[in-house]
Design an enzyme around this catalytic site. Structure first.
Site, PDB file in Angstrom:
ATOM      1  N   SER A  23     -50.825 -28.441   2.950  1.00  0.00           N
ATOM      2  CA  SER A  23     -50.077 -28.100   2.212  1.00  0.00           C
ATOM      3  C   SER A  23     -49.123 -27.939   2.195  1.00  0.00           C
ATOM      4  O   SER A  23     -47.956 -27.386   2.403  1.00  0.00           O
ATOM      5  CB  SER A  23     -50.227 -26.624   3.022  1.00  0.00           C
ATOM      6  OG  SER A  23     -50.490 -27.374   4.414  1.00  0.00           O
ATOM      7  N   THR A 155     -40.228  13.499 -23.104  1.00  0.00           N
ATOM      8  CA  THR A 155     -41.439  13.473 -22.427  1.00  0.00           C
ATOM      9  C   THR A 155     -42.348  12.560 -23.980  1.00  0.00           C
ATOM     10  O   THR A 155     -41.922  12.955 -25.194  1.00  0.00           O
ATOM     11  CB  THR A 155     -41.586  14.879 -22.075  1.00  0.00           C
ATOM     12  OG1 THR A 155     -41.654  15.581 -22.600  1.00  0.00           O
ATOM     13  CG2 THR A 155     -40.924  15.174 -20.702  1.00  0.00           C
ATOM     14  N   HIS A 156     -43.219  11.918 -23.201  1.00  0.00           N
ATOM     15  CA  HIS A 156     -44.209  11.370 -24.105  1.00  0.00           C
ATOM     16  C   HIS A 156     -43.035  10.736 -25.662  1.00  0.00           C
ATOM     17  O   HIS A 156     -43.888  10.640 -26.619  1.00  0.00           O
ATOM     18  CB  HIS A 156     -45.273  11.899 -24.954  1.00  0.00           C
ATOM     19  CG  HIS A 156     -45.346  13.258 -24.190  1.00  0.00           C
ATOM     20  ND1 HIS A 156     -46.754  13.292 -23.838  1.00  0.00           N
ATOM     21  CD2 HIS A 156     -45.352  14.839 -23.945  1.00  0.00           C
ATOM     22  CE1 HIS A 156     -47.487  14.597 -23.201  1.00  0.00           C
ATOM     23  NE2 HIS A 156     -46.055  15.108 -23.278  1.00  0.00           N
ATOM     24  N   SER A 277     -32.199 -16.630 -32.089  1.00  0.00           N
ATOM     25  CA  SER A 277     -33.718 -16.865 -32.385  1.00  0.00           C
ATOM     26  C   SER A 277     -33.035 -18.251 -33.171  1.00  0.00           C
ATOM     27  O   SER A 277     -31.670 -18.019 -33.876  1.00  0.00           O
ATOM     28  CB  SER A 277     -33.780 -15.897 -33.435  1.00  0.00           C
ATOM     29  OG  SER A 277     -34.585 -16.516 -34.153  1.00  0.00           O
ATOM     30  N   LYS A 283     -30.154 -12.430 -34.855  1.00  0.00           N
ATOM     31  CA  LYS A 283     -30.636 -11.961 -33.653  1.00  0.00           C
ATOM     32  C   LYS A 283     -30.129 -12.182 -32.202  1.00  0.00           C
ATOM     33  O   LYS A 283     -29.529 -13.029 -32.265  1.00  0.00           O
ATOM     34  CB  LYS A 283     -32.551 -12.675 -33.642  1.00  0.00           C
ATOM     35  CG  LYS A 283     -32.573 -11.807 -34.580  1.00  0.00           C
ATOM     36  CD  LYS A 283     -33.501 -10.806 -34.095  1.00  0.00           C
ATOM     37  CE  LYS A 283     -34.988 -10.885 -34.387  1.00  0.00           C
ATOM     38  NZ  LYS A 283     -35.679 -10.580 -33.096  1.00  0.00           N
ATOM     39  N   GLU A 290     -37.029  -8.518 -21.112  1.00  0.00           N
ATOM     40  CA  GLU A 290     -38.029  -8.517 -21.435  1.00  0.00           C
ATOM     41  C   GLU A 290     -39.270  -9.841 -20.188  1.00  0.00           C
ATOM     42  O   GLU A 290     -39.705  -9.893 -19.604  1.00  0.00           O
ATOM     43  CB  GLU A 290     -38.444  -9.679 -22.795  1.00  0.00           C
ATOM     44  CG  GLU A 290     -38.050  -8.372 -23.899  1.00  0.00           C
ATOM     45  CD  GLU A 290     -38.481  -9.299 -25.023  1.00  0.00           C
ATOM     46  OE1 GLU A 290     -38.447 -10.335 -25.389  1.00  0.00           O
ATOM     47  OE2 GLU A 290     -37.448  -8.504 -25.758  1.00  0.00           O
ATOM     48  N   TYR A 317     -59.239 -17.470  12.267  1.00  0.00           N
ATOM     49  CA  TYR A 317     -58.626 -18.572  11.465  1.00  0.00           C
ATOM     50  C   TYR A 317     -59.532 -18.810  10.464  1.00  0.00           C
ATOM     51  O   TYR A 317     -60.674 -19.433  11.063  1.00  0.00           O
ATOM     52  CB  TYR A 317     -57.684 -19.296  12.000  1.00  0.00           C
ATOM     53  CG  TYR A 317     -57.530 -20.119  11.160  1.00  0.00           C
ATOM     54  CD1 TYR A 317     -56.135 -19.768  10.221  1.00  0.00           C
ATOM     55  CD2 TYR A 317     -57.694 -21.219  10.626  1.00  0.00           C
ATOM     56  CE1 TYR A 317     -55.179 -20.646   8.828  1.00  0.00           C
ATOM     57  CE2 TYR A 317     -56.907 -21.712   9.202  1.00  0.00           C
ATOM     58  CZ  TYR A 317     -55.629 -21.618   8.837  1.00  0.00           C
ATOM     59  OH  TYR A 317     -55.268 -22.256   8.249  1.00  0.00           O
TER      60      TYR A 317
HETATM   61  N1  ARG Z   1     -51.921 -25.493   6.804  1.00  0.00           N
HETATM   62  C1  ARG Z   1     -52.341 -24.457   7.422  1.00  0.00           C
HETATM   63  C2  ARG Z   1     -52.428 -22.873   6.590  1.00  0.00           C
HETATM   64  O1  ARG Z   1     -51.327 -22.558   5.618  1.00  0.00           O
HETATM   65  C3  ARG Z   1     -51.857 -24.446   9.628  1.00  0.00           C
HETATM   66  C4  ARG Z   1     -53.116 -24.107   9.826  1.00  0.00           C
HETATM   67  C5  ARG Z   1     -53.918 -24.922   9.567  1.00  0.00           C
HETATM   68  N2  ARG Z   1     -54.856 -24.873  11.172  1.00  0.00           N
HETATM   69  C6  ARG Z   1     -55.973 -24.728  10.958  1.00  0.00           C
HETATM   70  N3  ARG Z   1     -57.596 -24.425  12.011  1.00  0.00           N
HETATM   71  N4  ARG Z   1     -56.424 -26.197  10.143  1.00  0.00           N
HETATM   72  O2  ARG Z   1     -52.760 -21.923   7.704  1.00  0.00           O
END
Ligand code: ARG
Length: 500
Positions: A23, A155-156, A277, A283, A290, A317
């Site tokens: 991560s 409205t509308h 444009s 334009k 947008e 977790y």
């Molecule tokens: N990168 C993990 C997360 O974002 C961190 C926690 C990792 N914990 C584990 N038990 N692998 O959730």
């Protein structure tokens, strides 16, 4: 591949698996929060006698060094590490040796990441709140300047009754005030510290969770260690509040796009906030409005995504929860970027007051007032409604407005009408007589504006830090993580063009 674990493994992780699992590419975004959390943890460990004062000092100095070096660019966060937690710990050990190996005492990455995410979200709530406040200030300025700017209320999408620009913009002021109060609510509800929950079941070390909570600016520790590591309610609440902010901006953008069209010509978006444009030289497009409208879908997507991710996760977790980050970071960057740009756009936009007023004048926005005139002369409202309906039909036939219809024609349909009908249905009367609380009458509007002023003075932004946060769209964009680089590039080129 630098990992914090491996002792019980006999084989290297497959490279693809490693990458799929890692991560660091996104959680590096909260390196500051990670270090802040570690410093509090270490301070507590020393206070509890789990680390010596010397070890604490060494670790603190090491962490400060890492922070300074990452900030300055001297130390690069690379994909060599699995996540930001491993990066910081490995670097700490490199720097200070054995003491660094004690950092993770009584802690798991589960409570660590829960803490980091909370700290990050909390910081970002404060920054977003500041931006919403800046937007409110821009709206307030438009309101102050346009208490007497008449325009049709719809409205509308059909012209209904005349209002003022101050009144119309005032509606958005209310929405964004509610958005701020939503952010404040979330902040309050989420402000408990998960640190010390361990992997899921706390720890046998005598941790002082009250102390770390206090050091990190929380109201107290979380109450259940399993909930602590598996709670992402605050992310969901944040994305919900963000979706609402985007929805509000998107509605306003939709109006601005219409108002900016050749048909309405109510506003002129500043050149700096418009695009051209490649083929049609005439334009000038409202791309920013947008894009804000378009990016709303992206933020809704983040909310839907996290809700879906969380719905099947058993306690406590699970790695699914790692999916909370990219979408939240993206949504935060999107909302902040949009708020900054939207504020810039409406602050520089010109209102064509004459066109607004002319539009309010044709389209029979004063028909209700003509009926009210009859009611004031004793005609029951339902009859008055019918009479004015016939007057409108006559006017449509003749291609004129109620103001232009001769008195004889009025009298032919109802003898109650006298010469003062013209005064009664003038734009000025129509608006100024609307004096009920919340109505567009200038007297009530002035009161609202005074209240807004008080609100803006009293409700200082959540952000407590002294350093000023960037106000301009560009500055916020520069901090961006994923907000389309295209916008950034485009704005840069625009700036160049303006400056040359
Ligand atoms: N990168 C993990 C997360 O974002 C961190 C926690 C990792 N914990 C584990 N038990 N692998 O959730």
């Amino acid at each position: 591949m630098a990992q914090l674990w491996g002792g019980r493994f006999t084989k290297e992780t497959d490279k693809l698996v490693y990458n799929f699992n890692a991560s660091i590419s996104f959680d590096q975004k909260f390196y500051e929060q990670d270090i802040r959390g570690s410093k509090a943890h270490v301070a507590m460990l020393a206070r509890q006698g789990i680390l010596t004062a010397e070890e604490k000092d060494q670790i603190e100095a090491g962490l400060d060094g890492i922070l300074a070096d990452v900030r300055s660019g001297k130390l690069e966060i690379t994909s060599e590490y699995e996540d930001i937690h491993s990066f910081v710990e490995a670097n700490l050990i490199d720097r200070i040796g054995d003491a660094g190996k004690k950092l993770h005492t009584g802690r798991s990455r589960n409570d660590q990441v829960a803490l980091d995410m909370k700290l990050y979200v909390r910081d970002e709530i404060d920054e977003t709140d500041e931006l919403v406040k800046k937007l409110l200030e821009a709206l307030q300025k438009i309101m102050e300047e346009n208490v007497h700017t008449y325009m049709p209320g719809f409205t509308h999408l059909q012209k209904a009754q005349p209002v003022t620009l101050a009144h119309h913009v005032g509606a958005y002021f209310e929405m964004f005030v509610r958005d701020r109060s939503r952010l404040a609510d979330i902040r309050k509800r989420m402000n408990t510290c998960p640190l010390g929950a361990g992997a899921l079941a706390g720890t046998t070390y005598p941790l002082d969770r009250e102390y770390t909570a206090q050091l990190l600016g929380f109201d107290g520790p979380t109450r259940n260690s399993m909930d602590s590591v598996s709670d992402r309610d605050y992310v969901i609440e944040l994305l919900s509040a963000f979706s609402t902010i985007m929805m509000h901006m998107s509605r306003f953008c939709e109006e601005i796009i219409m108002w900016n069209s050749n048909e309405y010509r109510f506003v002129e978006i500043d050149d700096a906030y418009s695009t051209g444009s490649s083929i049609m030289p005439q334009k000038k497009n409202p791309d920013i409005a947008e894009l804000v409208r378009g990016k709303t879908g992206r933020v809704y997507g983040a909310l839907t995504s996290i809700l879906t991710t969380m719905k099947g996760i058993p306690l406590a977790y699970n790695k699914d929860m790692q999916e909370d980050k990219e979408l939240t970071f993206d949504a935060i960057d999107t909302v902040k970027g949009c708020l900054a740009l939207f504020t810039g756009m409406i602050s520089t936009m010109q209102f064509n007051k004459q066109n607004m007023e002319a539009s309010a004048k044709n389209g029979f926005t004063n028909a209700t007032d003509a009926a009210d005139y009859l009611v004031n002369h004793g005609v029951p409202f339902r009859d008055a409604h019918g009479i004015v309906g016939r007057l409108v039909l006559t006017c449509i036939d003749k291609g004129i407005s109620l103001d232009e219809l001769p008195l004889e024609e009025y009298k032919a349909i109802s003898p109650v009408f006298e010469n003062d009908i013209y005064e009664a249905i003038s734009m000025k009367t129509c608006v100024e007589k609307r004096m009920t609380i919340g109505a567009p009458g200038p007297d009530v509007m002035e009161k609202v504006i005074a209240e807004n002023k008080k609100y803006l003075e009293e409700n200082i932004a959540l952000k407590k830090s002294k350093e000023d946060i960037p106000v301009t769209g560009m500055a916020v964009l520069q901090q961006q993580y994923t907000l389309a680089e295209a916008i950034e590039e485009w704005i840069a080129s625009l700036k160049k063009e303006i400056n040359s």
